[in-house]
Design an enzyme around this catalytic site. Structure first.
Site, short mmCIF file in Angstrom:
data_model
loop_
_atom_site.label_atom_id
_atom_site.label_comp_id
_atom_site.label_asym_id
_atom_site.label_seq_id
_atom_site.Cartn_x
_atom_site.Cartn_y
_atom_site.Cartn_z
N ARG A 1 0.85 -1.21 0.00
CA ARG A 1 0.00 0.00 0.00
C ARG A 1 0.88 1.25 0.00
O ARG A 1 0.59 2.23 -0.67
CB ARG A 1 -0.95 0.01 1.21
CG ARG A 1 -1.58 1.38 1.43
CD ARG A 1 -2.85 1.39 2.25
NE ARG A 1 -2.77 0.64 3.47
CZ ARG A 1 -2.12 1.03 4.59
NH1 ARG A 1 -1.48 2.17 4.63
NH2 ARG A 1 -2.13 0.25 5.65
N TYR B 1 -15.06 17.23 -16.56
CA TYR B 1 -15.58 15.86 -16.61
C TYR B 1 -16.68 15.70 -15.55
O TYR B 1 -16.52 16.15 -14.40
CB TYR B 1 -14.42 14.87 -16.38
CG TYR B 1 -14.88 13.47 -16.10
CD1 TYR B 1 -15.64 12.77 -17.04
CD2 TYR B 1 -14.59 12.84 -14.90
CE1 TYR B 1 -16.08 11.48 -16.77
CE2 TYR B 1 -15.03 11.56 -14.63
CZ TYR B 1 -15.78 10.89 -15.58
OH TYR B 1 -16.23 9.62 -15.32
N ASP C 1 -5.69 18.65 -15.32
CA ASP C 1 -6.06 17.31 -15.74
C ASP C 1 -5.61 17.15 -17.19
O ASP C 1 -6.15 17.77 -18.10
CB ASP C 1 -7.58 17.12 -15.60
CG ASP C 1 -8.00 15.68 -15.86
OD1 ASP C 1 -7.36 15.02 -16.70
OD2 ASP C 1 -8.98 15.23 -15.24
N LYS D 1 -7.10 6.06 -19.71
CA LYS D 1 -7.27 6.55 -21.08
C LYS D 1 -5.99 6.34 -21.91
O LYS D 1 -5.57 5.22 -22.07
CB LYS D 1 -7.72 8.02 -21.03
CG LYS D 1 -8.84 8.30 -20.00
CD LYS D 1 -10.09 7.51 -20.29
CE LYS D 1 -11.33 7.98 -19.59
NZ LYS D 1 -11.59 7.50 -18.25
N1 PLP Z 1 -10.57 13.17 -15.79
C1 PLP Z 1 -11.04 13.11 -17.05
C2 PLP Z 1 -10.75 14.24 -17.99
C3 PLP Z 1 -11.79 12.02 -17.47
O1 PLP Z 1 -12.27 11.99 -18.73
C4 PLP Z 1 -12.07 10.97 -16.55
C5 PLP Z 1 -12.88 9.80 -16.95
O2 PLP Z 1 -13.48 9.75 -18.00
C6 PLP Z 1 -11.58 11.07 -15.26
C7 PLP Z 1 -10.82 12.17 -14.90
C8 PLP Z 1 -11.86 10.00 -14.24
O3 PLP Z 1 -11.06 8.89 -14.49
P1 PLP Z 1 -11.44 7.36 -14.09
O4 PLP Z 1 -12.62 7.00 -14.89
O5 PLP Z 1 -10.19 6.61 -14.42
O6 PLP Z 1 -11.74 7.37 -12.63
#
Ligand code: PLP
Length: 382
Positions: A47, A99, A171, A196
């Site tokens: 962890r 998001y 992000d 992604k």
């Molecule tokens: N940030 C963005 C821009 C995203 O598109 C997403 C998910 O689609 C996330 C964060 C969240 O990621 P996760 O689905 O891996 O938790």
């Protein structure tokens, strides 16, 4: 290793001291033996720290030119980790069109009294300045934004954030470090859903936070250990395997995305295509300056509302109707009923996410097959 493509392909390769394994081994073990009483070895408990996860973190930190990284169990865990730096009463300024999951988490933690949150249109410099005047501890930027592909000026926002003493977290999920380097533009923290482009094969849910400085890094590492949000060694192994081909994948995917955007832009069934690579995109010049490519995500507004959307997606044969993005397969999503449903109708309206909006993630299929799939499905809605 200076070139980022080389770091992605080769960081940690052929370094195995035990057997000379070329591919870094996968250490699944949850715990590590003490050398002797009261003396642990380099690793103790997974962890806290794990060699496979650490190699992924080291690779991501190098790719983002950061001081270090924390690999988390999802992109949302990465967002949550960053929010853990805040104290009650402190303010977060976030994009109104971020998001949906990020929007939902920010709103929920605000409702529980964890911090104050202000959602603003970050394209509007005055609105952002007004929000920052109220005081802020953290500014979150998502660029290009999901799903409208609006590009925010990281350097300018970083200056604004610093002038009020706020940290800037970017992000970078939509472009990956292959196409955008937020720390070089002034970000303190970079967030990824590694689900992604970084993993790129749609078989892992994971995330990461890259910190520019060691104080933030230590705070985040300590908080990640306390809360137990670390990514698993197996997921880290798969993600690092994905990172090896990141630059090649994204280069091909964005080339096809450019062709798809040009094609859709000519179609009478579509009122607007949101792709920063189009000369008509409102942030085209900023994207050209800030990014080293336009990426492989785009969205578009289909005329005819929800009925046309229904017929169009039903006719598609290669594009899969599914959430997520950045994988080797082409996907289509309807943000209003899928990725952004959690945000609520009112917030969607403010963000400009309508019923005819479709978001596309371009994969590695041949350009001609994707264009022909789109053409025959557009014909099917007539
Ligand atoms: N940030 C963005 C821009 C995203 O598109 C997403 C998910 O689609 C996330 C964060 C969240 O990621 P996760 O689905 O891996 O938790």
């Amino acid at each position: 290793m200076k070139n980022s493509g080389t770091i992605a392909a080769a960081n940690g390769i052929a370094k195995d001291a035990a057997f000379g394994a070329v591919t870094p081994p996968l250490y699944l073990s949850s715990n590590f033996a003490f050398r002797e009483f009261e003396h642990e070895q380099e690793y103790e408990y997974s962890r806290t720290s794990n060699p496979t996860r650490n190699l992924l973190a080291d690779t991501l930190a190098k790719l983002e030119s950061g001081g270090g990284a924390i690999v988390t169990s999802s992109g949302m865990a990465a967002v949550h980790l960053v929010l853990g730096l805040l104290h009650p009463g402190e303010r977060v300024v976030a994009p109104h069109d971020c998001y949906g999951g990020t929007h939902r988490l920010l709103a929920a933690l605000h409702d529980k009294g964890h911090f104050e949150v202000e959602f603003v249109d970050q394209q509007n410099e005055d609105a952002l300045a007004a929000a920052l005047q109220l005081g802020a501890a953290l500014v979150i930027v998502e660029t290009p934004s999901n799903p409208l592909m609006r590009v925010s000026d990281i350097e300018a926002i970083s200056r604004q954030a610093k002038s009020v003493g706020a940290r800037l977290a970017v992000d970078n999920t939509f472009l990956s470090p292959a196409l955008q380097q937020p720390i070089a533009l002034g970000a303190d923290l970079v967030i990824h859903s590694t689900t992604k482009y970084l993993n790129g094969h749609s078989d892992v849910v994971g995330g990461a936070v890259i910190a520019a400085n060691s104080i933030d890094l230590e705070n985040l590492q300590s908080w990640a250990n306390m809360t137990g949000i670390a990514g698993s060694p197996f997921d880290s192994y798969l993600t690092l395997r994905g990172v090896r081909s990141l630059f090649l994948r994204i280069e091909r995917q964005q080339r096809t995305a450019g062709a798809v955007a040009d094609f859709l832009d000519q179609r009478p069934e579509i009122s607007v295509v949101h792709y920063p690579g189009l000369a008509t995109h409102p942030n085209h010049e900023l994207a050209q300056r800030q990014q080293s490519g336009f990426g492989a995500m785009l969205s578009f507004e289909l005329n005819g509302g929800i009925a046309a959307v229904r017929r169009f997606v039903a006719a598609l044969k290669i594009f899969t109707l599914a959430e997520s993005l950045g994988g080797i397969e082409s996907l289509i999503a309807h943000p209003a009923t899928m990725t952004h449903v959690g945000m609520g109708a009112e917030a969607r309206l403010v963000a400009g996410i309508g019923e005819g909006l479709l978001r596309v993630s371009i994969g590695l299929e041949a350009e001609e097959d994707l264009l022909s799939d789109l053409a025959s499905s557009l014909a099917a809605i007539a």
